[in-house]
Design a protein around this motif. Structure first.
Motif, short mmCIF file in Angstrom:
data_model
loop_
_atom_site.label_atom_id
_atom_site.label_comp_id
_atom_site.label_asym_id
_atom_site.label_seq_id
_atom_site.Cartn_x
_atom_site.Cartn_y
_atom_site.Cartn_z
N GLU A 1273 -20.08 -13.39 -48.40
CA GLU A 1273 -18.93 -12.84 -47.69
C GLU A 1273 -18.94 -11.33 -47.87
O GLU A 1273 -19.51 -10.81 -48.84
N THR A 1275 -16.82 -7.92 -48.41
CA THR A 1275 -15.52 -7.51 -48.93
C THR A 1275 -14.93 -6.40 -48.08
O THR A 1275 -15.58 -5.87 -47.17
N ASP A 1276 -13.70 -6.08 -48.38
CA ASP A 1276 -13.03 -5.00 -47.65
C ASP A 1276 -13.72 -3.66 -47.88
O ASP A 1276 -13.59 -2.74 -47.06
N MET A 1281 -20.88 -9.97 -51.15
CA MET A 1281 -20.69 -10.77 -52.33
C MET A 1281 -21.29 -12.15 -52.08
O MET A 1281 -20.94 -12.83 -51.11
N THR A 1318 -20.00 -15.29 -58.71
CA THR A 1318 -20.21 -14.28 -57.68
C THR A 1318 -21.26 -13.28 -58.12
O THR A 1318 -21.47 -13.06 -59.33
N LEU A 1320 -22.14 -9.34 -56.75
CA LEU A 1320 -21.74 -8.28 -55.83
C LEU A 1320 -22.93 -7.35 -55.58
O LEU A 1320 -23.55 -6.84 -56.52
N ARG A 1364 -17.48 -4.68 -40.51
CA ARG A 1364 -16.53 -4.22 -41.52
C ARG A 1364 -16.55 -2.71 -41.62
O ARG A 1364 -15.52 -2.06 -41.77
#
Length: 1676
Positions: A1273, A1275-1276, A1281, A1318, A1320, A1364
Motif C-alpha cells: 500500500e 502511504t500518504d 509499505m 510491515t 517501509l 499519490r
C-alpha cells in the motif's frame, strides 16, 4: 295563558280608534303637498323612531332641565315624522296611550324612573344619532341653520293629543282582551331578552319592564303627573294640559312644515353616496317562552339605506318558507319585519337570528325560543285560562313550566383502581338536548353521597362538554362511590361508579398500611381529641398501636404526641398553645415496623368553642393560621365558684377524659382549672396537673391503674385564689368502655357482573359505634387474601370489583370501631365470578304473518337482552278490541313455544285483536311486550306472498354482513319464486330504500358487501311469486358496519392423521353460550358426514369423508353473545386443496429444509449433511454408500440432532476408493424421506484436491502463519509499505525479509503489533523493483509469503505512487529570479515515472533554452528566462500517473505578470552588481602571531570589474609601503603584504580596502609581534594561512549551502517572492576563495555600497533534471 306584551298579542298596525280629526286633516294636507317628494323620506319611520325614543328618554329623567330640552327636541322630530306619515302619527298617539297601560304590569314609579334613567344617555346624544343618517329630523344636524330646531325655550311642549276619555289603568283581567291599536316603532339601545322566569308574576313584570324601557311616553313641562294611588295591582295617573301648551303645539306644526321644506331642498343638493349607511337594528327581536301548540311572532325594525334585506335563521340555518309550508310566515311592512312560527312544538326550541344586509354591510340580532312541554295528562284548555287555573302539582322550574332536558352520558368512567400517591382522573362526556347556550348545567360531584368541594386534593373541570374530576394525590380517604350529577333546574341525571385506592408500598417490608380519615374532635384552648380509622392491611402481623404526630400550621416540624402506641382509635392531645393552629397525622406500628403516615387532618385552632363560633360568625380578617387572644383586665379579686356538670365522657385503658362547665361566679377575668383524683372509696385527693393549670373545660387523665376505680373533681382558680372543688364524679373503672365488635355473620355472595360479586352479611350483635366493615376475598385454594376495600364501608352490602371471570372466590368480613377490628367472619361459600342472570327483556316488532277466518300467525323479534342465559320459550297473550276499547288479556298458549312464530287458533272472524309476547328463561318470565297494533282476523285473499320473518344479521364486519330470513307463512296464490333484499342507511328517509339484488334470490340468505365502515344500516326482505312482490318484512335493528376487536374467523385445519376439520374459537362466551353449526345457513341435522366436538370456548366440525356432497358454506354462531359468528366456504378448489393436504398428512414425508450436501472442514475432513425441517425424538437415519449401508466407526463419524433436524457424517480423509454415491435415508414415525449425492469424475477429483489443500493449510496454521499474504500500500507520504497479517505468533517467533533472495537488514525487532508485519520503502523507484519475501519461523515451524513487484505489478505500484505524488502537489506559485519568472509546485517527492507537462493557454509548451522545466528536490518548476508580453496567460501543470492526469493552474497575466516582471528586472540588476563588485576572495587570516625579528608575508586575491583599487590601513589609519613594509598589487588580482623584519611596533590591526564602481569591501588581519624572550618558535604565517584557508574553505562551503537552502522562501499562493535583502553593514555574504584561513573566515566583510545580494538559483538544464537529492525548501 302566559301574558305576552300587548304589541305581540295583536298586530293591527293601523289607527282605528285613536285617529284624531284635526290631526287627520293636517296630515292629509301635508301628504298632498309632499306626495311627489315622498321618495326622499323612505326612511321617515326610522327617524320617527329615533325622535320618539329621545322623547321618551327625556320625559323619564325626572323632568330635569336638560331632559326637558332633549324632550323638546324629540318632540320636534316626532311632529316632523307625524307630518310625513299618518302611520307615524297614529303610532305616536297610540303609544302615548300605551305609556299608561304599561303601569298595568305592576311596575311602580320608582322602577319606571330607573328604567328611564338607563336611557338618559340616548336622549343626551340624540343630536349625534340623528346626524348619522336620518332623513327627517336629521336635517338640522346635517348643516341647516334654522334656529327653529335649536330648542332654547325650555317650555317647548308636545303637540296636542287627540281628545278622548280619561284613561284608567288596565287591570290584569282586562289585559287579555283584544283592542285595536298600532304598534309603535321605537329605539332600543339595550338588548332585553325574555328568559325563562320562575313564576308568571315575574314574567308579567319582565314584559312590563320591556315595554317601559321602550314605549314609555310621559309628559314634560306643561303636563303634570301626580301619583294618586299605588298598590300591587294598579296605579293611577292624571294628566292635565294647559291652553299655553295647545297654542305652542300649533306653532310647532307650522315650524315643522317649514323645516320639512328646507330639509327637502337641502337633501336635493346632497351627493347620493352620503345617503348610504349600513343597517342598524332599531328594534331587536326579543326572546320568548311559550307552550307547545302555541304561535309565536318575532318582530324587529331595521334602519339603513338602501333598504336592508332581512333574512331569518334558525340555529344559523336559513329558514325556507317553501320547505315548511304553513310553518313559518315571514313579513316585511313599513320597515317592520316579523317571523311567525305556527303551532310550535318542542323541536322549535332554538336560537333565532335576524340578519339585515345591504351594500354597506351586515348586522345580526339574536333571540331565543323555548317551547315548554306539559307534564302529565293536563287539559290543554287550562293553559289558556290563566295561571290561576293551573293544577297545584304543576311543576315550575327555573327553566320554565315543566321544562325537560334530555341528559345523557357518554365516554363514561369505569370502576377505577389506583394506589396511594398516584393521580387519578374520572370523566364523562355530557350530552344535553336541546342545547341552549344561555342555559348552563350545574355539575356536581359526590363521594358516597356527600358533595365534593374543590381542594388541594381534588380538582374539577367542566369544558362545556366533558366533566372531569382529578385526584391529585390519591389516598384511601378518596375511595368510595363517585357520582356525577348534572343539574338543569329541578331536573337532573346521575352516573356513578366506584373508585378503589390501594395502600402504597410500605417503606419497611411487613409494615402495616397507613391509617386514614384523621379528624379533630372537641377542640378547646389546649386540648383536642384526634380520631382515625384503622387500615385494612396489617402487613401480616397484628397492629400493636398507633403514634399520633402534630405540626403547628406554618411550620414543617412534626412532634410525636404519645410515647407508647395506643390501640384505641381516638386519642386526646393536650399541651396545645392557645390561639395556634395544628394539623395531625397518625402512623400504625406492628412488630415489622411503622407504616407510612396518614393524610394530614384539616387545621384546627386551639380556641375556646365560644371564641371559635364568634370568629366564624364575624370573621375580621383572612385566616392566617394563628389567632392572638387577648384577655380583659382582671377585676378586683373574685374567687371563682366550683365548676358544674363534671362528667367522664370517655374512658379507656390508657386515659380518662373529663368534661365540665365553667362556674357562674368567676368575675371578669379568665379562669383556669386544677383536676384532682382519688381512688374510689377514699378521700385521698391528689392533684393531677400540679404544675400548669388547665385552660380548657376538658382534660385527659393518664397514668391510671388499669382495672381500678377512680373519682375526679375540678377546682377553678384565678388571681384571687383557688375556688371550692366541684362535685366528685361517680366511681369510674379504668377500662375500655367500648368493646371490639364481634365478627359479622351470614356472609352471602351473589353474582353481579363478569368481574364483580355482591357480598352481603349481617351486623354483629351488640355492636356499638361501628365505623364500617372491611371485606377480603381469596381465590379458592390459594390461601392468599386480598382486601376488597381500603376504606371501611357502612351498611351490610358491598360490591367487590376487580375479580377474575370464571374463578371461584370465597369472602370474609370484619367490623371496625374505635376499639379495633373484629375477628374475621366465617368464610363464605365459594362462588364463581359470572354475570348474574335476569329475566329477558320484552320481545318487540310483533307482526301478522298469516291470517285466516279463525286463526292468525304472529311473528316477533327476539328480546335485545336475554338476561344472561338462553331464552327457553315465549308466551303469547291476546285481547279483543271493540270500537277502539281493548278488552281483557287472554292466554294463547299454556306451554312455552320455542319458535318466534305462532298460530293462534279459535279467533273470531272480522274481530280486531291486539297481541303481546313475553319471553322466559331460567330466571323467569320477562316483562310482556307493548301491545301490538290492532290486527283484524280475516281471510287473506291477496295473490302476492306475505312478509318474510325472523330477519337477522350475522357475521357483521366492516364492509359486509350476512342476512338471514325465514320464508313467509302465507305464500299467496302461487309458490314463492324468490326474494328481494332492500337496504338503506339508518338515518336515511323512506324513499332511500334500494334493492340489493336485481334478480330474485332462491336461497334464504345473502352476504351483502360494499358497506361503508362505521355506517349504520337497516334491511328488509320481500318475497315474490307469479302475482308479484309481497309485503316487506319488519325492518331489522340498525346494524353498524364494523369489525369488532377480538373478532375471530372459522379456521380450516388438517391434522397429522389427515383429518379435515373446521375450528372456531370464542372468548366472549357466557355460561349458557353454545356453538351452533350450520351448512348453507340451515341447521345440520345429518351427522353422517360431520362430527361436532366442543370443549370450553372451542368448537370443531370434523369431516368424516370430505367429498362433493360436503360443498357449501359452513357457519358457526355462538348463542348468548353479542353476535359472535363466522363462516367458511368449501368449494371445489378448496376441497381439492384440503384433500391433497390430507393425503400428505396420511402418507407423510419428512420435510427437508435442505438436500444432502458436502463441504470441506478446516482439517481437510469431508462433511456430508442434510437439514430436516422437524424431527421427533424417534427419528432414525440410515447412511448408504454405493447401495451398501455404512456405519459409525473409525472412518465415518455419524450424528443425528433431533432437536435441530441436522443429520451429518464426517470422513477423516477422502481417498480414491471413496468415489461413488452417498445416500441418507430418514424415518420419523410414518414419515420417510431420503436424499442422495453423486461424487464421481471431476466432481470427486475437485473435492479431493480441496480436502488435501485444507489439510495442508491446517497443518500450516499450527505454527506461525500468514493470515493475509504479503501485499503493498502507498502511504500518504508517498512511501511504499509492504504488509502482511500473521497469526499464532509467540515471543520467540522471528521474521526475516528478503529481496531477490538477499536478506534485508532491519534495524529493529518487529513487535507484531495487531498481528501485522510491515516493511517501509521510502522514495520508491525503479531500483526497488524485484521479488520480496517474508519468512515467519520458530520452533513450531515456518511460513513464507512472497510478493513480486516486476513488470505489470511494478507498473501498477508505480502508478499508485505517481497518483499519490500528483495528489500531494501544491498549487502553482509565481517566483521572480534574476534570470526571469519561475512557476513551481512542491510534491512529497519526485520520481521519474511521474510524467510532467506544461500547457500555456491550452497549448502544449515546447521547451527551449529560454523556457525550461525541471525538478529541484521536491520542487517541479517551469523557468521562463527573459519573459516578454507573449509569455502572459494561463499556465497549467499536468501530472500523469499512468492512468489519470492531474492539473494545477495559475494565471500569469495582468497585475500578476506586471509585478513578477518588475521584480525580475530588479533582481537582474542586483545580480549584475553583485557579480562585478570589488571583493576580497580569500587568503588573509584573522590573527597572525609572529616572533620579533621574523619576516611577515601575507597575500590574498581580490576581484572586481572594473579592476578594484587597493589600499591598506593600520589601526584605521592609511598605511603606505616603505622599506620595511612592501605592499604589492599585481595583475589586478594578487595583493601581498611583506615586512622583512617585524618588531613590536608592527603589531596592530591591518585592513585591506578594495574598491570599484560597484562597491567596496574591507578585510582585517590582526598582527601580534612577541619578543624573542617570550617565544622560541617561529611562526610561518603563510603555512598557517594555508591551513586556515583549508579549514575555512570547508566551513564556507557548508555555509554557502545553507545560504543556498535559504534562498528559496516558502511561497504563498500566487505570490511573487523577491530575494532582495538589505545586508547588515557589518556583515558581508561569504564568497568562496582559493586560499582561506581561519582568520579570513572570522574576519568581518565590510561593504560601503548598496548593492543587493543576488539569490543563487541553480541553472536549469535541458529537460527535467534532478539536481539535488534534498530539497532546497520543504513543502509548506
Amino acid at each position: 295563558m302566559m301574558s305576552l306584551p300587548f304589541y305581540q298579542r295583536h298586530h293591527e298596525h293601523y289607527d282605528r280608534a285613536y285617529r284624531h280629526k284635526a290631526l287627520q286633516s293636517t296630515v292629509s294636507q301635508y301628504q298632498k303637498e309632499t306626495k311627489s317628494k315622498s321618495a326622499v323620506y323612505a326612511q321617515g319611520s326610522t327617524a320617527y323612531a329615533r325622535g320618539s325614543a329621545a322623547y321618551r328618554h327625556a320625559s323619564a329623567a325626572d323632568f330635569s332641565l336638560d331632559s326637558s330640552a332633549t324632550y323638546s327636541h324629540g318632540s320636534s322630530a316626532y311632529d316632523l315624522e307625524s307630518a310625513a306619515y299618518s302611520y307615524g302619527s297614529t303610532a305616536y298617539d297610540h303609544s302615548a296611550a300605551q305609556s299608561k297601560r304599561s303601569a298595568a304590569y305592576s311596575l311602580d314609579s320608582e322602577s319606571l324612573s330607573k328604567s328611564s334613567a338607563a336611557y338618559s344617555r340616548g336622549s343626551e346624544s340624540i343630536n349625534k344619532l340623528a346626524a348619522a343618517y336620518r332623513l327627517g329630523s336629521e336635517a338640522y344636524s346635517l348643516g341647516l341653520k334654522d334656529s327653529n330646531l335649536m330648542i332654547e325655550d325650555q317650555s317647548y311642549k308636545m303637540s296636542p293629543k287627540a281628545k278622548r276619555a280619561k284613561q284608567n289603568l288596565v287591570s290584569e283581567d282586562k289585559e287579555n282582551e283584544a283592542v285595536d291599536y298600532s304598534v309603535p316603532i321605537f329605539t332600543g339601545r339595550e338588548v332585553s331578552i325574555s328568559g325563562i322566569t320562575d313564576t308568571e308574576e315575574e314574567r308579567i313584570k319582565e314584559s312590563a319592564a320591556y315595554v317601559a324601557k321602550r314605549n314609555l311616553f310621559a309628559t314634560g313641562e306643561g303636563v303634570s303627573v301626580s301619583k294618586v294611588a299605588k298598590s300591587t295591582s294598579e296605579e293611577e295617573h292624571h294628566e292635565k294640559k294647559s291652553r299655553k301648551v295647545a297654542i305652542r303645539e300649533s306653532a310647532e306644526r307650522v315650524a315643522l312644515k317649514k323645516t320639512l321644506e328646507e330639509t327637502q331642498a337641502f337633501h336635493k343638493k346632497l351627493n347620493q353616496d352620503k345617503l348610504l349607511h349600513a343597517p342598524e337594528f332599531v328594534i331587536e327581536p326579543r326572546s320568548h317562552t311559550i307552550w307547545e301548540k302555541q304561535n309565536v311572532k318575532f318582530h324587529c325594525s331595521v334602519a339603513g339605506w338602501p333598504a336592508p334585506r332581512v333574512t331569518w335563521y334558525k340555529n344559523n340555518v336559513p329558514i325556507n318558507v317553501q320547505t315548511h309550508p304553513g310553518k313559518y310566515i315571514i313579513e316585511s311592512r313599513y320597515g317592520l319585519h316579523s317571523l311567525e312560527i305556527t303551532t310550535c312544538d318542542f323541536d322549535d326550541t332554538a336560537q333565532y337570528r335576524a340578519s339585515a344586509m345591504n351594500v354597506k354591510g351586515e348586522i345580526s340580532a339574536y333571540a331565543s325560543l323555548v317551547v315548554k312541554r306539559y307534564k302529565g295528562e293536563i287539559d290543554a284548555s287550562l293553559l289558556y285560562a290563566g295561571t290561576s287555573s293551573m293544577p297545584m302539582g304543576f311543576g315550575v322550574t327555573p327553566h320554565g313550566y315543566a321544562s325537560r332536558f334530555e341528559i345523557s352520558f357518554s365516554d363514561k368512567f369505569d370502576v377505577a383502581f389506583g394506589r396511594e400517591g398516584e393521580t387519578m382522573s374520572l370523566g364523562c362526556t355530557v350530552v344535553i338536548s336541546p342545547d341552549i347556550k344561555r342555559f348552563k348545567p350545574d355539575i356536581e360531584w359526590y363521594r358516597n353521597g356527600v358533595l365534593i368541594t374543590p381542594s388541594k386534593w381534588v380538582q374539577m373541570h367542566w369544558s362545556g362538554e366533558r366533566a372531569s374530576l382529578t385526584l391529585t394525590h390519591a389516598n384511601k380517604e378518596d375511595e368510595g362511590l363517585y357520582t356525577l350529577r348534572v343539574v338543569m333546574g329541578e331536573y337532573y341525571e346521575e352516573y356513578s361508579n366506584y373508585v378503589f385506592v390501594r395502600d402504597a408500598d410500605a417503606e419497611i417490608p411487613g409494615a402495616p398500611g397507613a391509617p386514614l380519615d384523621v379528624q379533630c374532635l372537641d377542640a378547646n384552648k389546649d386540648y383536642v381529641i384526634v380520631s382515625w380509622k384503622q387500615p385494612a392491611v396489617d402487613g401480616g402481623n397484628p397492629i400493636l398501636g398507633y403514634f399520633i404526630d402534630r405540626c403547628e400550621v406554618g411550620t414543617t416540624h412534626w412532634t410525636q404526641c404519645n410515647e407508647t402506641p395506643v390501640k384505641f382509635a381516638r386519642f386526646p392531645v393536650t399541651g396545645l398553645i392557645e390561639g395556634r393552629s395544628y394539623i395531625f397525622r397518625v402512623r400504625a406500628v406492628n412488630k415489622a415496623g411503622i407504616s407510612l403516615p396518614s393524610r394530614v387532618s384539616e387545621p384546627v385552632a386551639a380556641l375556646d368553642p365560644a371564641d371559635r363560633a364568634r370568629l366564624r360568625s364575624h370573621p375580621s380578617a383572612p385566616w392566617t393560621g394563628q389567632i392572638i387572644v387577648t384577655e380583659e383586665e382582671p377585676a378586683e379579686g373574685v374567687v371563682p365558684g366550683p365548676p358544674t356538670d363534671l362528667q367522664v365522657i370517655e374512658a379507656t385503658k390508657n386515659y380518662v377524659v373529663l368534661s365540665w362547665k365553667p362556674p357562674g361566679q368567676r368575675g371578669h377575668e379568665g379562669i383556669m382549672y386544677f383536676v384532682e383524683k382519688c381512688v374510689a372509696g377514699t378521700e385521698d385527693w391528689q392533684r393531677v396537673n400540679t404544675e400548669i393549670p388547665v385552660k380548657s373545660p376538658r382534660f385527659a387523665v393518664f397514668d391510671l391503674a388499669e382495672g381500678k376505680s377512680y373519682c375526679f373533681r375540678v377546682r377553678c382558680c384565678n388571681s384571687a385564689g383557688i375556688g371550692e372543688p366541684s362535685e366528685a364524679t361517680e366511681a369510674t373503672v379504668v377500662d375500655d368502655k367500648l368493646d371490639i365488635p364481634k365478627a359479622p355473620g351470614r356472609i352471602m355472595p351473589s353474582r353481579n357482573t363478569d368481574t364483580s360479586v355482591v357480598v352481603t352479611w349481617t351486623e354483629p350483635p351488640d355492636a356499638k359505634e361501628l365505623v364500617g366493615y372491611y371485606i377480603e376475598s381469596s381465590v379458592v385454594g390459594s390461601g392468599h387474601w386480598e382486601p376488597c376495600n381500603n376504606n371501611p364501608v357502612k351498611g351490610t352490602r358491598f360490591i367487590c370489583h376487580g375479580l377474575i371471570n370464571g374463578e371461584k372466590y370465597i369472602f370474609r368480613v370484619r367490623a371496625v370501631n374505635a376499639a379495633g377490628l373484629s375477628e374475621f367472619s366465617q368464610d363464605s361459600e365459594p362462588i364463581e365470578v359470572q354475570a348474574a342472570i335476569a329475566a329477558p327483556s320484552p320481545p318487540y316488532d310483533i307482526t301478522v304473518l298469516e291470517s285466516v277466518r279463525d286463526s292468525m300467525v304472529l311473528g316477533w323479534k327476539q328480546p335485545k337482552a336475554t338476561g344472561g342465559t338462553e331464552i327457553t320459550g315465549y308466551y303469547v297473550n291476546y285481547r279483543e278490541v271493540v270500537n277502539g276499547v281493548p278488552g281483557n288479556w287472554m292466554e294463547a298458549n299454556i306451554k312455552a313455544i320455542s319458535e318466534r312464530a305462532y298460530r293462534i287458533e279459535n279467533l273470531k272472524e272480522n274481530m280486531v285483536y291486539q297481541f303481546q309476547v313475553a319471553a322466559a328463561n331460567l330466571a323467569g318470565v320477562g316483562t310482556p311486550s307493548l301491545p301490538s297494533q290492532p290486527f283484524k282476523c280475516e281471510e287473506w285473499t291477496i295473490a302476492v306472498p306475505g312478509p318474510p320473518h325472523d330477519v337477522t344479521c350475522i357475521e357483521v364486519r366492516k364492509d359486509s354482513l350476512v342476512l338471514l330470513w325465514k320464508e313467509p307463512v302465507y305464500t299467496g296464490r302461487s309458490p314463492i319464486a324468490g326474494y328481494y333484499v332492500d337496504m338503506k342507511e339508518t338515518e336515511a328517509k323512506e324513499e332511500c330504500w334500494r334493492s340489493v339484488n336485481e334478480k330474485p334470490l332462491q336461497k334464504k340468505y345473502l352476504k351483502i358487501g360494499g358497506l361503508n365502515e362505521g355506517v349504520s344500516y337497516v334491511f328488509r326482505v320481500r318475497a315474490t311469486n307469479q302475482a308479484g312482490v309481497g309485503k316487506p318484512s319488519n325492518v331489522t335493528d340498525p346494524v353498524r358496519a364494523e369489525t369488532r376487536p377480538g373478532t375471530k374467523e372459522v379456521v380450516v385445519d388438517v391434522d397429522d392423521n389427515g383429518v379435515i376439520s373446521l375450528n372456531f374459537e370464542c372468548d366472549q362466551m357466557s355460561p349458557n353460550s353454545k356453538f351452533v353449526w350450520s351448512k348453507n345457513y340451515e341447521p345440520i341435522e345429518d351427522d353422517s358426514r360431520l362430527n361436532i366436538d366442543t370443549k370450553g370456548g372451542k368448537s370443531k366440525a370434523i369431516f368424516k369423508d370430505l367429498g362433493e356432497d360436503d360443498l357449501g358454506i359452513y357457519s358457526c354462531v355462538v348463542t348468548d353473545t353479542d353476535g359472535v359468528s363466522s363462516s367458511h366456504t368449501i368449494d371445489e378448489e378448496e376441497m381439492k386443496r384440503l384433500l391433497a393436504l390430507s393425503h400428505e398428512r396420511k402418507f407423510p414425508t419428512v420435510p427437508l429444509a435442505s438436500e444432502l450436501a458436502v463441504e470441506i472442514l478446516e482439517k481437510g475432513e469431508v462433511r456430508f449433511w442434510l437439514q430436516a425441517e422437524k424431527l421427533s425424538g424417534n427419528a432414525k437415519a440410515n447412511f448408504v454408500f454405493n447401495d451398501k449401508e455404512i456405519f459409525n466407526g473409525e472412518k465415518y463419524k455419524m450424528k443425528v440432532d433431533r432437536n435441530t433436524g441436522l443429520i451429518e457424517m464426517i470422513m477423516d480423509k477422502l481417498e480414491d476408493k471413496d468415489e461413488g454415491t452417498y445416500t441418507f435415508q430418514l424415518q420419523d414415525g410414518k414419515a420417510t424421506n431420503q436424499s442422495s449425492l453423486v461424487l464421481i469424475g471431476d466432481v470427486f477429483k475437485k473435492l479431493q484436491d480441496e480436502a488435501e489443500f485444507q489439510r495442508k493449510e491446517w497443518h500450516r496454521k499450527q505454527g506461525p502463519h500468514f493470515v493475509d499474504q504479503l501485499g503493498w500500500e502507498v502511504t500518504d507520504e508517498c512511501n511504499v509499505m509492504l504488509k502482511c497479517k500473521v497469526a499464532n505468533i509467540k515471543k520467540e517467533t522471528h521474521i526475516v525479509w528478503y529481496k531477490d533472495d538477499r536478506e534485508i537488514m532491519v534495524d529493529e525487532e518487529h513487535d507484531f503489533k495487531d498481528g501485522v508485519c510491515t516493511l517501509l520503502i521510502s522514495d520508491f523507484s525503479k531500483k526497488d523493483a524485484g521479488t520480496y519475501e517474508v519468512i515467519l519461523k520458530d520452533d513450531r515451524g515456518k511460513d513464507t509469503s512472497e510478493l513480486t513487484l516486476k513488470d505489470t505489478a511494478f507498473a501498477d505500484l508505480m502508478n499508485e505512487v505517481c497518483r499519490r505524488i500528483a495528489l500531494s502537489a501544491t498549487d502553482l506559485k509565481i517566483q521572480s529570479t534574476a534570470e526571469g519568472i519561475r512557476l513551481y509546485s512542491y510534491v512529497t517527492y519526485y520520481v521519474e515515472d511521474l510524467r510532467v507537462g506544461w500547457v500555456h493557454n491550452d497549448t502544449q509548451i515546447k521547451f527551449t533554452d529560454r523556457v525550461k522545466t525541471g525538478v529541484t528536490g521536491e520542487q517541479i518548476w517551469l523557468q521562463i528566462n527573459e519573459p516578454t508580453q507573449q509569455d502572459k496567460g494561463r499556465y497549467t501543470m499536468e501530472l500523469f500517473d499512468g492512468k489519470t492526469t492531474h492539473k494545477k493552474t495559475v494565471d500569469l497575466s495582468g497585475q500578476a505578470f506586471d509585478e513578477a516582471f518588475a521584480e525580475f528586472q530588479r533582481l537582474k540588476q542586483a545580480a549584475i552588481a553583485e557579480k562585478n563588485r570589488a571583493r576580497v576572495l580569500g587568503g588573509l587570516p584573522d590573527v597572525v602571531t609572529i616572533q620579533e625579528g621574523k619576516a611577515l608575508n601575507l597575500s590574498c586575491t581580490v576581484w572586481g570589474d572594473p579592476t578594484p583599487e587597493v589600499s591598506w590601513l593600520k589601526n584605521e589609519k592609511p598605511f603606505v609601503s616603505d622599506a620595511n613594509c612592501i605592499l604589492r598589487f599585481e595583475h589586478g588580482k594578487n595583493v601581498s603584504f611583506t615586512i622583512s623584519t617585524v618588531s613590536t611596533h608592527d603589531s596592530g590591526k591591518y585592513s585591506i580596502v578594495v574598491k570599484n564602481s560597484y562597491g567596496t569591501e574591507t578585510s582585517d588581519v590582526t598582527v601580534i609581534v612577541i619578543s624573542v624572550s617570550g617565544l622560541t618558535d617561529t611562526v610561518q604565517g603563510h603555512d598557517q594561512n594555508n591551513t586556515t584557508a583549508s579549514k575555512k574553505k570547508k566551513t564556507m562551503a557548508s555555509k554557502q549551502k545553507e545560504v543556498e537552502k535559504k534562498d528559496f522562501i516558502k511561497p504563498h499562493v500566487k505570490a511573487i517572492i523577491a530575494t532582495e535583502e538589505t545586508p547588515d553593514p557589518n556583515e558581508i555574504p561569504p564568497v568562496e576563495i582559493e586560499k582561506d584561513t581561519k582568520s579570513n573566515q572570522r574576519a568581518a566583510k565590510k561593504t560601503d555600497g548598496k548593492a543587493a545580494v543576488a539569490e543563487k538559483v541553480p541553472q536549469p538544464t535541458q529537460g527535467l533534471e534532478r539536481q539535488a537529492k534534498k530539497p532546497l525548501e520543504k513543502k509548506p
